[in-house]
Design a protein around this motif. Sequence first.
Motif, PDB file in Angstrom:
ATOM      1  N   TYR B 129       0.834  -1.198   0.000  1.00  0.00           N
ATOM      2  CA  TYR B 129       0.000   0.000   0.000  1.00  0.00           C
ATOM      3  C   TYR B 129       0.876   1.260   0.000  1.00  0.00           C
ATOM      4  O   TYR B 129       0.613   2.215  -0.733  1.00  0.00           O
ATOM      5  CB  TYR B 129      -0.920  -0.018   1.219  1.00  0.00           C
ATOM      6  CG  TYR B 129      -1.871   1.147   1.307  1.00  0.00           C
ATOM      7  CD1 TYR B 129      -2.890   1.318   0.380  1.00  0.00           C
ATOM      8  CD2 TYR B 129      -1.765   2.080   2.339  1.00  0.00           C
ATOM      9  CE1 TYR B 129      -3.768   2.384   0.460  1.00  0.00           C
ATOM     10  CE2 TYR B 129      -2.644   3.154   2.439  1.00  0.00           C
ATOM     11  CZ  TYR B 129      -3.642   3.303   1.499  1.00  0.00           C
ATOM     12  OH  TYR B 129      -4.499   4.364   1.580  1.00  0.00           O
ATOM     13  N   LEU B 131       3.965   1.565  -1.127  1.00  0.00           N
ATOM     14  CA  LEU B 131       4.610   1.726  -2.441  1.00  0.00           C
ATOM     15  C   LEU B 131       3.616   2.252  -3.470  1.00  0.00           C
ATOM     16  O   LEU B 131       3.959   3.046  -4.345  1.00  0.00           O
ATOM     17  CB  LEU B 131       5.228   0.404  -2.913  1.00  0.00           C
ATOM     18  CG  LEU B 131       6.497  -0.030  -2.176  1.00  0.00           C
ATOM     19  CD1 LEU B 131       7.037  -1.326  -2.770  1.00  0.00           C
ATOM     20  CD2 LEU B 131       7.583   1.048  -2.222  1.00  0.00           C
ATOM     21  N   ARG B 132       2.368   1.810  -3.347  1.00  0.00           N
ATOM     22  CA  ARG B 132       1.331   2.331  -4.249  1.00  0.00           C
ATOM     23  C   ARG B 132       1.138   3.833  -4.018  1.00  0.00           C
ATOM     24  O   ARG B 132       1.161   4.626  -4.974  1.00  0.00           O
ATOM     25  CB  ARG B 132       0.008   1.581  -4.000  1.00  0.00           C
ATOM     26  CG  ARG B 132      -1.164   2.207  -4.726  1.00  0.00           C
ATOM     27  CD  ARG B 132      -2.496   1.622  -4.275  1.00  0.00           C
ATOM     28  NE  ARG B 132      -3.531   2.613  -4.367  1.00  0.00           N
ATOM     29  CZ  ARG B 132      -4.687   2.568  -3.709  1.00  0.00           C
ATOM     30  NH1 ARG B 132      -4.943   1.552  -2.887  1.00  0.00           N
ATOM     31  NH2 ARG B 132      -5.567   3.525  -3.862  1.00  0.00           N
ATOM     32  N   ALA B 135       4.094   5.838  -5.293  1.00  0.00           N
ATOM     33  CA  ALA B 135       4.134   5.965  -6.753  1.00  0.00           C
ATOM     34  C   ALA B 135       3.061   6.949  -7.222  1.00  0.00           C
ATOM     35  O   ALA B 135       3.284   7.753  -8.137  1.00  0.00           O
ATOM     36  CB  ALA B 135       3.944   4.602  -7.418  1.00  0.00           C
TER      37      ALA B 135
END
Lengths: 199, 199
Positions: B129, B131-132, B135
Amino acid sequence: MDSKYLLPIKENLDRFIGNDFPINEIKKSVSDAKIEKYSPNEYFICAGETNRKIGFVIKGLFRVFHTDMEGNEYTKNFRSTGHFMSSMAALLLTAPSRLNIQALEYSEVVCINYDRILQLADQSFLWQYLLRKSAEADFLEKEQRESDLLYYSAQDRYLNFLEKHPDWEERIRQRFIASYLGMTPETLSRIRGKPAPRN
Amino acid sequence: MDSKYLLPIKENLDRFIGNDFPINEIKKSVSDAKIEKYSPNEYFICAGETNRKIGFVIKGLFRVFHTDMEGNEYTKNFRSTGHFMSSMAALLLTAPSRLNIQALEYSEVVCINYDRILQLADQSFLWQYLLRKSAEADFLEKEQRESDLLYYSAQDRYLNFLEKHPDWEERIRQRFIASYLGMTPETLSRIRGKPAPRN
């Protein structure tokens, strides 16, 4: 939804995650999706509009562009068969779209509800991973384009474009291609007039 | 690693996920992290270099920039205390960095191994989550900047910059600020000479 639409979506998602994306998960995400048809010049998304949709292009071609305060258009990219398209910043910020997505030719789209995807991602590692990979790909696309504009000459950008999308030159107006490649239509004409060998 | 470094990292991650990010998870990610010190002009990352590091700025200020084939520099952004920095495209593509990250003043950085984060994300919904979200934030930053260049005048971009980062004008050279704001140093001087009221 007709199952013939599921396979191209699965192919795209498999590529994204570099693995098998279960068809049952895809079915959950498109349970309330609709098939929409667009004539040339019709808009999938208009600047200023708030919506929660993601399109998957089944057939056709779209142009994604900004319009500045003076009415000048800036082509950001194109979306063709087998690819997703959305106003991602608007979805992430729950804000009106700043960009337009317009059909360049007759097109068909699976129209998916982004909030449905968010619900799935709330409980699923796999969907969470997909949203991560998708955001990373969006970031990379922008980053790559930005640095291509710095590192490649106008001619090289045009040749790269042809190599990547051999059929787009016939399907897209010159001035849209020029705008996308960050050059004037005159520069593009000049380059096309004398295509240099790549080596 | 000294626990005094953990709290600012936690504050940043809490903001990213909009929730409490467990300190034990952060400890796992920095188990092999190092504290690095940078003098002004020293590089955290050089273009052409391949590395797997993410920096968290504990103190100081960095400039992120591209250099084109003619040696012209393009300032992409700045990274200050309490923020992460990396050559994200290079990390995602496992490729040499196209950008440079250079200290503008004496700085201290927690240097974290990106592959350690990827390992954690392999097994954890929470890291996935994060890293999402990270990004998505990287994407939004680029998208916002691109459309700000289209929708705001040079003067408005400068005033927005001052409002967002009141202390940066004193700490960053004029020509870097001009490059970041997409204008010539001369335009920036002209604007600074006659600051107009905002309303």
